[in-house]
Design a protein around this motif. Structure first.
Motif, PDB file in Angstrom:
ATOM      1  N   GLN A  37       0.844  -1.188   0.000  1.00 38.47           N
ATOM      2  CA  GLN A  37       0.000   0.000   0.000  1.00 38.47           C
ATOM      3  C   GLN A  37       0.881   1.239   0.000  1.00 38.47           C
ATOM      4  O   GLN A  37       1.604   1.490   0.960  1.00 38.47           O
ATOM      5  CB  GLN A  37      -0.926   0.010   1.225  1.00 38.47           C
ATOM      6  N   ALA A  39       1.217   5.613  -0.764  1.00 39.59           N
ATOM      7  CA  ALA A  39       0.443   6.801  -0.441  1.00 39.59           C
ATOM      8  C   ALA A  39      -0.616   7.051  -1.512  1.00 39.59           C
ATOM      9  O   ALA A  39      -0.442   6.676  -2.676  1.00 39.59           O
ATOM     10  CB  ALA A  39       1.365   8.005  -0.315  1.00 39.59           C
ATOM     11  N   PRO A  40      -1.731   7.675  -1.137  1.00 41.54           N
ATOM     12  CA  PRO A  40      -2.764   7.976  -2.136  1.00 41.54           C
ATOM     13  C   PRO A  40      -2.201   8.816  -3.271  1.00 41.54           C
ATOM     14  O   PRO A  40      -1.443   9.761  -3.063  1.00 41.54           O
ATOM     15  CB  PRO A  40      -3.804   8.759  -1.330  1.00 41.54           C
ATOM     16  N   SER A  76      -6.794  -4.259   0.367  1.00 37.84           N
ATOM     17  CA  SER A  76      -7.253  -2.927   0.734  1.00 37.84           C
ATOM     18  C   SER A  76      -8.147  -2.322  -0.330  1.00 37.84           C
ATOM     19  O   SER A  76      -8.983  -1.472  -0.035  1.00 37.84           O
ATOM     20  CB  SER A  76      -6.050  -2.013   0.989  1.00 37.84           C
ATOM     21  N   LEU A 153     -12.547   8.529  11.301  1.00 35.63           N
ATOM     22  CA  LEU A 153     -11.119   8.390  11.044  1.00 35.63           C
ATOM     23  C   LEU A 153     -10.304   8.751  12.279  1.00 35.63           C
ATOM     24  O   LEU A 153      -9.296   8.090  12.581  1.00 35.63           O
ATOM     25  CB  LEU A 153     -10.713   9.278   9.864  1.00 35.63           C
ATOM     26  N   ASP A 157      -7.690   6.316  14.288  1.00 37.17           N
ATOM     27  CA  ASP A 157      -6.314   6.658  14.664  1.00 37.17           C
ATOM     28  C   ASP A 157      -6.101   6.535  16.166  1.00 37.17           C
ATOM     29  O   ASP A 157      -5.042   6.077  16.624  1.00 37.17           O
ATOM     30  CB  ASP A 157      -5.995   8.078  14.198  1.00 37.17           C
ATOM     31  N   VAL A 174      -5.428  -0.870   8.840  1.00 41.42           N
ATOM     32  CA  VAL A 174      -6.714  -0.586   8.210  1.00 41.42           C
ATOM     33  C   VAL A 174      -6.753  -1.290   6.869  1.00 41.42           C
ATOM     34  O   VAL A 174      -5.872  -1.099   6.026  1.00 41.42           O
ATOM     35  CB  VAL A 174      -6.919   0.926   8.023  1.00 41.42           C
ATOM     36  N   LYS A 178      -6.575   4.683   1.788  1.00 43.97           N
ATOM     37  CA  LYS A 178      -6.681   5.953   2.501  1.00 43.97           C
ATOM     38  C   LYS A 178      -7.297   7.014   1.590  1.00 43.97           C
ATOM     39  O   LYS A 178      -7.303   6.898   0.367  1.00 43.97           O
ATOM     40  CB  LYS A 178      -5.296   6.400   2.972  1.00 43.97           C
ATOM     41  N   ASP A 179      -7.806   8.064   2.228  1.00 40.77           N
ATOM     42  CA  ASP A 179      -8.355   9.168   1.458  1.00 40.77           C
ATOM     43  C   ASP A 179      -7.263   9.780   0.588  1.00 40.77           C
ATOM     44  O   ASP A 179      -6.100   9.913   1.017  1.00 40.77           O
ATOM     45  CB  ASP A 179      -8.920  10.236   2.390  1.00 40.77           C
ATOM     46  N   HIS A 267      -9.868  16.363  -2.227  1.00 41.24           N
ATOM     47  CA  HIS A 267      -9.391  15.269  -1.368  1.00 41.24           C
ATOM     48  C   HIS A 267     -10.615  14.586  -0.760  1.00 41.24           C
ATOM     49  O   HIS A 267     -11.431  15.235  -0.089  1.00 41.24           O
ATOM     50  CB  HIS A 267      -8.487  15.818  -0.259  1.00 41.24           C
ATOM     51  N   ALA A 269     -12.732  10.431   0.118  1.00 43.25           N
ATOM     52  CA  ALA A 269     -12.646   9.005   0.436  1.00 43.25           C
ATOM     53  C   ALA A 269     -12.530   8.188  -0.837  1.00 43.25           C
ATOM     54  O   ALA A 269     -13.296   8.383  -1.787  1.00 43.25           O
ATOM     55  CB  ALA A 269     -13.860   8.560   1.239  1.00 43.25           C
ATOM     56  N   LEU A 281     -14.869   1.350   9.440  1.00 44.10           N
ATOM     57  CA  LEU A 281     -13.489   1.124   9.032  1.00 44.10           C
ATOM     58  C   LEU A 281     -13.171  -0.352   9.255  1.00 44.10           C
ATOM     59  O   LEU A 281     -13.531  -0.915  10.296  1.00 44.10           O
ATOM     60  CB  LEU A 281     -12.517   1.985   9.852  1.00 44.10           C
TER      61      LEU A 281
END
Length: 501
Positions: A37, A39-40, A76, A153, A157, A174, A178-179, A267, A269, A281
């Motif tokens: 996974q 980063a977005p 994911s 969210l 966290d 998770v 991620k968003d 930005h 979901a 989640l």
């Protein structure tokens, strides 16, 4: 002797309650799965570079036979920043004890923690196919009060921070994307309607250009071929490509897309997850070696109680089954005792002998509990199956003595003398049959290779229970017979005297 038996009952209850709970043992199935996974918004090239770095690590491991990697898909979700790898190990006979799937997954996760461009997590597949994506525990963090995604969210966290601070967990993650950045296309419907462009035409143009559309089919050498149209790759590579599209209006004229639309970025979901109707989640994790899944679930429930009001958890997959099975275990064991008791009542046409026989069961159960405690195993499904097996095996030893004692007493011998003589006569058959059975169970208790964990789970409990039922059974069964028969005979004499009076 009966006081000693009472002490055994107390010890059994104390030891059983101290056993860590679990549902199924984690098995070495010969492979692990590694979730990749990034980063977005990460590109496919970055994901591929991280995947190759992961593949090189596994290729250098002596226990690994092969690695199969997939790009664009993971547990994911799907996207350029997602990947999944299946790491296949060599045969169990070619690997050492420190090269099990669980050990390799733990070691790889320690290495992957140092990777800068991406989060990688190796997990062992679940013991039951279809019950989740990995072993350990699985839960859903739910927004039951409509607090909103940001609050959900933040609660996630907070929970993950508390989990990593408890020193009981190997990891928690998770299961989801991620968003990230999203392309925001806004259609001015009033302007489009003024220009004579229908919303169906807009939708058809977008789906055809950036997706594809089936135009027709035609026969070719006896086979039907499809004609599918789509924009060329260069014409759909950037957001600006949307504005260059043309849509036919109601007058048959071509209208530029940017005349009634605006393209921007936002930005948001990447996934919307619901569980039992609530925004959720997906969380999964595992405990450190030496702890059971029941310990982890209890700790998660304790930590979740500290979350804001309106945020709750719900178990799923194997964790849900473990919670359900835990409440059914006493009923299952009680039902097994009742069935054995009724079968013995029908066999001997008496209530006294079955009661004498079943008093041996707690002694066998104590041996099972102590055996799994010594080797550090939890109270799982296989252990419960072993306990049910011990009910029948311990009763078998008791029957060998009590049946002879009953016949000797019927011949006129005193009660105590009949019990002692029966124990002496049946000592050798009891030892021989019990020893033969225990030697047959030893391969289960020391099993290695495929399915070894499940075999050891059931073999250890049965071996310990049979040992205690054999060693202590010869001492206690005559006592049980004398005690129960004396109570019934005393009751009969009192009733007879009362009738005579």
């Amino acid at each position: 002797m009966m006081l000693a038996y009472a002490a055994i009952l107390i010890a059994l209850v104390f030891a059983y309650l101290r056993l860590p709970s679990a549902f199924l043992p984690v098995e070495d199935q010969g492979y692990v799965m590694t979730d990749v996974q990034l980063a977005p918004g990460a590109t496919q090239q970055r994901t591929l570079a991280t995947t190759k770095q992961m593949e090189q690590y596994f290729a250098d491991r002596p226990a690994v036979a092969d690695v199969l990697s997939l790009q664009g898909f993971s547990f994911s979700g799907s996207g350029q920043n997602a990947g999944l790898a299946f790491v296949m190990f060599k045969d169990w006979s070619e690997r050492g004890k420190d090269q099990s799937a669980m050990a390799e997954a733990d070691q790889s996760n320690g290495v992957f923690a140092g990777y800068q461009d991406g989060a990688l997590m190796s997990v062992v597949p679940p013991s039951v196919e279809g019950m989740g994506n990995s072993s350990g525990f699985a839960l859903r963090l739910q927004d039951r009060a409509g607090l909103g995604r940001e609050a959900l969210l933040a609660a996630g966290d907070q929970l993950m921070g508390m989990v990593y601070g408890s020193q009981k967990f190997a990891y928690i993650m998770v299961e989801g994307l991620k968003d990230g950045p999203q392309l925001d296309l806004r259609i001015d419907r009033e302007k489009a309607q003024t220009l004579g462009v229908s919303f169906d035409a807009i939708n058809a143009a977008l789906s055809t250009a950036f997706g594809s559309a089936l135009v027709n089919e035609f026969p070719n050498q006896g086979r039907m071929q499809r004609v599918i149209v789509q924009s060329e790759a260069g014409s759909r590579a950037t957001p600006e490509s949307i504005g260059k599209l043309n849509v036919r209006n109601s007058a048959g004229q071509m209208v530029a897309f940017d005349s009634f639309s605006q393209v921007g970025w936002k930005h948001g979901a990447m996934q919307i997850v619901r569980y039992n109707g609530y925004p959720s989640l997906k969380l999964s994790g595992d405990v450190l070696p030496g702890l059971s899944s029941g310990d982890g679930m209890a700790e998660i429930e304790r930590l979740a109680a500290q979350l804001p009001a309106g945020i709750a958890i719900d178990w799923t997959g194997l964790s849900y089954q473990e919670k359900a099975a835990g409440s059914q275990a006493p009923l299952l064991l009680g039902l097994a005792m009742v069935v054995v008791f009724l079968v013995l009542v029908a066999l001997y046409e008496s209530w006294k002998i079955p009661m004498s026989v079943l008093l041996i069961v707690p002694i066998g159960a104590l041996g099972s509990v102590l055996a799994v405690m010594v080797v550090g195993m939890p109270n799982d499904v296989y252990f419960k199956v072993g306990l049910i097996t011990i009910i029948g095996l311990a009763a078998k030893n008791a029957i060998l003595i009590i049946e002879f004692a009953k016949d000797l007493h019927a011949q006129g011998k005193p009660l105590v003398e009949s019990a002692l003589e029966a124990a002496r006569l049946r000592f050798r058959p009891i030892v021989m049959t019990s020893l033969a059975f225990m030697l047959g169970v030893v391969p289960l208790a020391i099993a290695t290779g495929a399915g070894a964990t499940s075999q050891r789970a059931i073999g250890t409990g049965v071996l310990g229970g049979m040992f205690s039922a054999t060693v202590l059974g010869v001492l206690f069964v005559p006592v049980f017979y004398v005690t129960v028969m004396s109570l019934f005979e005393r009751r009969q004499r009192n009733k007879h005297n009362k009738d005579a009076t």
